[in-house]
Every structure is written in structure tokens, then in C-alpha cells.
Design an enzyme around this catalytic site. Structure first.
Site, PDB file in Angstrom:
ATOM      1  N   ALA A   1      -3.046   2.282  -3.636  1.00  0.00           N
ATOM      2  CA  ALA A   1      -2.542   3.651  -3.758  1.00  0.00           C
ATOM      3  C   ALA A   1      -2.286   4.226  -2.360  1.00  0.00           C
ATOM      4  O   ALA A   1      -1.953   3.492  -1.429  1.00  0.00           O
ATOM      5  CB  ALA A   1      -3.509   4.493  -4.580  1.00  0.00           C
TER       6      ALA A   1
ATOM      7  N   VAL B   1       0.864  -1.177   0.000  1.00  0.00           N
ATOM      8  CA  VAL B   1       0.000   0.000   0.000  1.00  0.00           C
ATOM      9  C   VAL B   1       0.902   1.230   0.000  1.00  0.00           C
ATOM     10  O   VAL B   1       1.977   1.220   0.611  1.00  0.00           O
ATOM     11  CB  VAL B   1      -0.946   0.014   1.219  1.00  0.00           C
ATOM     12  CG1 VAL B   1      -1.550   1.391   1.459  1.00  0.00           C
ATOM     13  CG2 VAL B   1      -2.058  -1.007   1.030  1.00  0.00           C
ATOM     14  N   CYS B   2       0.464   2.254  -0.693  1.00  0.00           N
ATOM     15  CA  CYS B   2       1.174   3.527  -0.736  1.00  0.00           C
ATOM     16  C   CYS B   2       2.600   3.289  -1.246  1.00  0.00           C
ATOM     17  O   CYS B   2       2.813   2.529  -2.185  1.00  0.00           O
ATOM     18  CB  CYS B   2       1.120   4.189   0.634  1.00  0.00           C
ATOM     19  SG  CYS B   2       1.493   5.956   0.645  1.00  0.00           S
ATOM     20  N   THR B   3       3.581   3.930  -0.637  1.00  0.00           N
ATOM     21  CA  THR B   3       4.947   3.813  -1.136  1.00  0.00           C
ATOM     22  C   THR B   3       5.624   2.508  -0.738  1.00  0.00           C
ATOM     23  O   THR B   3       6.811   2.317  -1.018  1.00  0.00           O
ATOM     24  CB  THR B   3       5.793   5.008  -0.665  1.00  0.00           C
ATOM     25  OG1 THR B   3       5.673   5.143   0.755  1.00  0.00           O
ATOM     26  CG2 THR B   3       5.321   6.295  -1.331  1.00  0.00           C
TER      27      THR B   3
END
Length: 237
Positions: A152, A102-104
Site C-alpha cells: 500500500a 509499492v504505493c502507486t
């Protein structure tokens, strides 16, 4: 007896806590599931929210994951210099049913060489940089490419976890979890992503510029290491 589904999350300093705890809240409601939080030691790990999370296992002792999960945050970029953590991801990935982030957190997967030619997403501010680690950046909330599933930015982690729950346990189980945690987003403003009517264009531009300036060189360095690793593997083969 049916073996439990083992979710192994890589915990690290400066993790964005919601990247981890959002999916964790979904995972805890899934039947026959174990969730392990792995780091170098069992000492509390500081998050970007000012509090710490306690690992449940170490990288060395973590079981083989059915779902390998990496949350994001600035700490994901700091993992580029952590050979032990990246090797942990490389070792775990071949035996996992799903390799996820998730995310970075997707940047940590990329730095480990796990996103070559794969469609993947990340937080919108850093998403274009993901191409430097061999991925195909996709601006969608949840992206699946084979057994790689990425979410994202930050709050997308709940969408990611529900999507994964539906994939593994079926839509009805995922719907029941969604209802149980009352995941019924109704934000007060329509400003939650670039391009939304109330999103501040200046903030979007500044965030992307900051990511390019501060994280871009780290990604370039990690990409160079990946290239060296591939060259060494080809020479040895």
C-alpha cells in the site's frame, strides 16, 4: 556458486523516495542479493523529496530480475506515456519470480497489462482507480496474488519488503532484518489510514476526490491503450 538474487527496481522522475528507499534498506541486508536501479540513463533522477537518486544501470542494460519492483509517486502515472519503460516491465515480468510494487507503482504494473484479474493494493487515495487497469483493488497493507506482491502507500514499503524477505529467505532472516533496522512503529497519532480514529475525514475525502479528478483521466487513457493492445494481439493471433 549460487547465483545472486537480482532485484531490479524501476527508477523514474517524481518517484516517492520512501517507496523506493524503504524497501531498499531492507533489501541491502538480505544475503546474496543484488539491487539494481534502472532508468533510461545514468543521470541522477529527481524524487518528490527534493533530492535525486542515481541509477545503477539503464533499462537497456538491466539484468533479468528475480524480483521486479516498481515504487510509486506521481511519476508512476507519467510512465503511462513512456512506451520504453512499460515495454521494459512487460519484458522483465515473465522471467521474474516476483512482480512487485509499492504505493502507486501498482498503476505502472497495471498500465503494462500485468495486473489483469489480480488482487493488488496501492495508496488509499488512488486505490479505487486501480480497477480501471484490470486489477481487483484490495485495501490491505501487503497483498499477494500468485507471484504478484503489492504494498500500500509509502511507509507500507517496509512491510512489503519484510514480507517478501520472509517469503524468499524465511521468517528468521526477515525478523533479523527488522530488528537490525529497528522497525518498531509507534506513531504519535492514530491517524495513519482512513478510518483510523484520528484521521481527518475531510482530508480523506479531498485526497480521494483529487486523485479521481487528476489521475482518473490518465488511468482511463491507459486503459484504452491496453484495450487496443489486446485487440491488436487477438487480431494478430
Amino acid at each position: 556458486m549460487t547465483e545472486p538474487l537480482r532485484i531490479v527496481s524501476l527508477l523514474f522522475p517524481n518517484v516517492t523516495q520512501l517507496d523506493l528507499t524503504g524497501p531498499a534498506q531492507v533489501f541491502r541486508h538480505l544475503p546474496g542479493t543484488e539491487h539494481h536501479l534502472a532508468w533510461h540513463t545514468l543521470d541522477p533522477v529527481p524524487t518528490d523529496a527534493g533530492f535525486s537518486i542515481v541509477p545503477t544501470t539503464t533499462i537497456q542494460d538491466a539484468p533479468q530480475a528475480d524480483v521486479l519492483f516498481v515504487p510509486g509517486g506521481q511519476g508512476a502515472f507519467e510512465l503511462f506515456d513512456d512506451a520504453v519503460a512499460l515495454d521494459f516491465l512487460r519484458r522483465q515480468a515473465p522471467g521474474a519470480r516476483y512482480v512487485t510494487s509499492v504505493c502507486t507503482g501498482s498503476f505502472a504494473l497495471g498500465a503494462a497489462g500485468l495486473l489483469d484479474g489480480r488482487r493488488a493494493t496501492s495508496h488509499w487515495g488512488s486505490l479505487p482507480l486501480l480497477e480501471g487497469l484490470g486489477a481487483i483493488p484490495v485495501a490491505e497493507r501487503v497483498v499477494r496474488d500468485g507471484n504478484v506482491v503489492t504494498g500500500a502507500g509509502v511507509s507500507s514499503g517496509i512491510d512489503f519488503a519484510l514480507t517478501l524477505a520472509a517469503e524468499i529467505f524465511g521468517p528468521e532472516v526477515a525478523k533479523g532484518v527488522q530488528l537490525g533496522i529497528e522497525y518498531d512503529p509507534a506513531p504519535p497519532f492514530d491517524a495513519g489510514a482512513p478510518g483510523r480514529p484520528e484521521a481527518n475525514p475531510a482530508q480523506v475525502e479531498a485526497t480521494r476526490a483529487s486523485a479521481a479528478a487528476n489521475r482518473g483521466p490518465l488511468v482511463e487513457k491507459a486503459a484504452a491503450r491496453l484495450a487496443e493492445r489486446r485487440a491488436a494481439a487477438e487480431s494478430a493471433g
